[in-house]
Design a protein around this motif. Sequence first.
Motif, mmCIF file in Angstrom:
data_model
loop_
_atom_site.group_PDB
_atom_site.id
_atom_site.type_symbol
_atom_site.label_atom_id
_atom_site.label_comp_id
_atom_site.label_asym_id
_atom_site.label_seq_id
_atom_site.Cartn_x
_atom_site.Cartn_y
_atom_site.Cartn_z
ATOM 1 N N GLY A 1 37.499 44.485 27.025
ATOM 2 C CA GLY A 1 38.567 43.930 27.860
ATOM 3 C C GLY A 1 38.327 42.808 28.761
ATOM 4 N N PRO A 2 39.388 42.230 29.522
ATOM 5 C CA PRO A 2 38.972 41.010 30.357
ATOM 6 C C PRO A 2 38.333 41.588 31.410
ATOM 7 C CG PRO A 2 41.468 41.715 30.176
ATOM 8 C CD PRO A 2 40.762 42.605 29.162
ATOM 9 N N ALA A 3 38.249 42.622 31.656
ATOM 10 C CA ALA A 3 37.460 43.341 32.925
ATOM 11 C C ALA A 3 36.031 43.509 32.702
ATOM 12 C CB ALA A 3 38.444 44.522 33.563
ATOM 13 N N TRP A 4 35.606 43.127 31.685
ATOM 14 C CA TRP A 4 34.153 43.233 31.227
ATOM 15 C C TRP A 4 33.288 42.745 32.362
ATOM 16 C CZ3 TRP A 4 30.684 46.384 29.570
ATOM 17 C CH2 TRP A 4 29.365 45.795 29.236
ATOM 18 N N PRO A 5 33.152 41.564 32.871
ATOM 19 C CA PRO A 5 32.426 40.972 33.593
ATOM 20 C C PRO A 5 32.377 42.050 34.924
ATOM 21 C CG PRO A 5 33.747 39.405 32.874
ATOM 22 C CD PRO A 5 34.397 40.512 32.259
ATOM 23 N N ARG B 1 33.346 56.288 43.935
ATOM 24 C CA ARG B 1 34.360 56.129 42.780
ATOM 25 C C ARG B 1 35.189 54.752 42.646
ATOM 26 N NH1 ARG B 1 35.485 61.476 44.829
ATOM 27 N NH2 ARG B 1 34.975 63.025 43.206
ATOM 28 N N PRO B 2 34.430 54.051 41.777
ATOM 29 C CA PRO B 2 34.914 52.575 41.949
ATOM 30 C C PRO B 2 36.317 52.357 41.677
ATOM 31 C CG PRO B 2 33.559 52.757 39.909
ATOM 32 C CD PRO B 2 33.547 54.212 40.642
ATOM 33 N N GLU B 3 37.091 51.340 42.456
ATOM 34 C CA GLU B 3 38.408 51.263 42.488
ATOM 35 C C GLU B 3 38.828 50.271 41.340
ATOM 36 O OE1 GLU B 3 40.810 52.968 44.114
ATOM 37 O OE2 GLU B 3 39.078 54.268 45.066
ATOM 38 N N TRP B 4 38.409 50.554 40.133
ATOM 39 C CA TRP B 4 39.026 49.386 39.130
ATOM 40 C C TRP B 4 40.287 49.610 38.636
ATOM 41 C CZ3 TRP B 4 34.018 51.223 35.937
ATOM 42 C CH2 TRP B 4 33.005 50.833 36.490
ATOM 43 N N PRO B 5 41.198 48.654 38.311
ATOM 44 C CA PRO B 5 42.419 48.806 37.917
ATOM 45 C C PRO B 5 42.372 49.614 36.570
ATOM 46 C CG PRO B 5 41.715 46.791 37.795
ATOM 47 C CD PRO B 5 40.598 47.435 38.315
#
Lengths: 109, 572
Positions: free
Chosen positions: B180-184, B167-171
């Motif tokens: 959004g900016p988290a795309w990379p 379960r990836p800990e992405w914000p």
Amino acid sequence: MRIERELMRGAGPVAVLRLLAGGEKYGYELVQLLEKRSDGVLAMGQSTLYPLLYNLQAKGLVAARIDRTGPRPRKYYHLTDKGKRQLAAKTEQWQALTAAMGHLGVTGT
Amino acid sequence: MMRASRTMKRASHGGQATRNWRRIVADASLAPEAQAVVTRVLRRSRLWPWESLAVAEELVGHFLNAAASGISAVQAVADFGDPILAARLIRQAMHRRRSRRWHVLRWIRRSLVGVLLLYAMLSAYFYSGRPNPAIDYIAVLNHATLQTPIDQRAWPLYRQAIVAMGRPEWPDFLTANPDGPAWPTLAEFVAAHPDAIETVRLGAARPALGFVLGPHGSIEDPAVFRRFPRSEKTPLDSEDWRFVQDLRRLGIILSLDAKAARLANDGPRLIRDITALLDMAEQLRPPTATLMESLAGVNVDYWAIQQTDATLVQSPALLTDAQLVQLADRIGRWQTASDLLRLTGDRLLFEDLVQHVYTDDGAGNGRITAEGLLQVRLSFDDPGFAEFLAAPLSLLQVASRKDVLQKYDEFISLKELELHRPARDLIGEADRRKLRIDSHPDQLSTQYGVITAFFANPYIGGSEILLGERDGVLVGIALERFRRLHGHYPVTLDQLVPTFLSAIPPDRITGNPVKYLLHAGKPLIYSVGADRVDNGGRPGLGMYGPDPTITALWPPMRMVIPGDWILYPHAQ
């Protein structure tokens, strides 16, 4: 002859008030008078006379005084003004009732 | 001061009187029989001391007078009559003579005793009630799943993918936006898990989700779920649907992968991701689905619509004509919220809750129980002594089992009916109050607290936005097909009907046809929005600037913001 309790419940207080109309009396005196004046018909159980007197007193129809001049205290009951009015009213009702019963042949007229 | 003085006098007189009535009886020269009667009357009459004194003097006088009249003690006692009756009548008569204050106090005392007795009986009745669950609702909910062969169930593949990807800990993961900016970071993640994502696609292609609910079900899987100790006797609750959150997570990953495929010009992968999203959403609304599951399905469908929108705008060539037709056919089936949201599971869960909360008289009725109250109370603190004492009162406040089921049926049936109607029909004055359960009278919170503790109001706003933007994408697909055939976009939407579109979709707010504009040669489909004013395709302003959907909903769901609701395109 003994009167049934329901009849006595209505007659007893009037009888006691009527006896007290002749002047103040103590409990045992009332017992004796009831026995004598009604030829035993209204001789209520003595155990019920005293509660009856206390009830009449609670209703303000009779008042009592303690006479401590004799060898032992004696409680005399007498009619209050309210008791006198009540006796007059009840007497009228009883007269009407006995007259009506007489017309029906239940009592002698 | 006066009262204190009177009390002292009475105490003093009372103490003397207590001594005296006995002494008066003892000292009088009464025959033993008469003495016994007087004593008996006085004892049994239980009067105040000074009252006893007066009665003693009178009764002693009575028997002495009888003796003086020559009547034997035995005869006098017989003439006197029943001493028990005398005691009772004397007590009653004396009570009548007492003060009004005494009568009031006696009434209060008796009332209190009566109330306490009633409360004790009520408590005994309440605490003797036990729920007696008779129907295995977990079996009912699992029935279809267990009938599905294991190799036709999606969950075994989904769990495999979850285990592989973790379960990836992405914000702010659940709102992770491919634009959004988290795309990379997100792109890196999907690039690292092609096999797991393929497993998710394979799972989505299966006909049923196949998650077995309840104890010993799919949740007993330490590799996927933290251990959740539960008793087999407790009803199912939201903890049993934790897998829904995982499916939403898988939906986001598919959505991210769709963007990655689009950027990589990988049309087959893109259409498989979009199709998988639509399939997964279908798995979340089987006939016995709960509102919670079907709302997650609406989310997943929305991501499929978003990816289709973005593809039509950015890389339309990645989708073939046939794929566009198939997509339009698939998403065009949804007519109202009833095609997207389910309440059947909620009905079953509520009935399960009720059988764990109420007694069962065998005829469909029952009363609330102590165990039941603990299950529906909103506080998680241990119940205190005050709560323990007050709990039996719930018998007087909380609706009976039959009533609560009837009221729930009334609510849920109304909601089911509402799901079949566009929200614009429900916003009318007559229906506005029906949109939310908390707009009902306050009595619900106590009388029907069992419902309010459980009831999740079906948020038709979410499905309404999905349907509106689905309408935009449907028109977008038709426009793209028209453009492919004619080399340009139509001047009016009428030109799309019936070859590319069966009918122009209605504006979900007004019921009139959606608006169409060509802006710098690019199409724009919009609704006039909650303000019902055509702003020429200008979106309303949200907190962070123009927001295409901020005017999609209207009171009581949201305040009216000027601007139009942009249905297509959302992607730049």
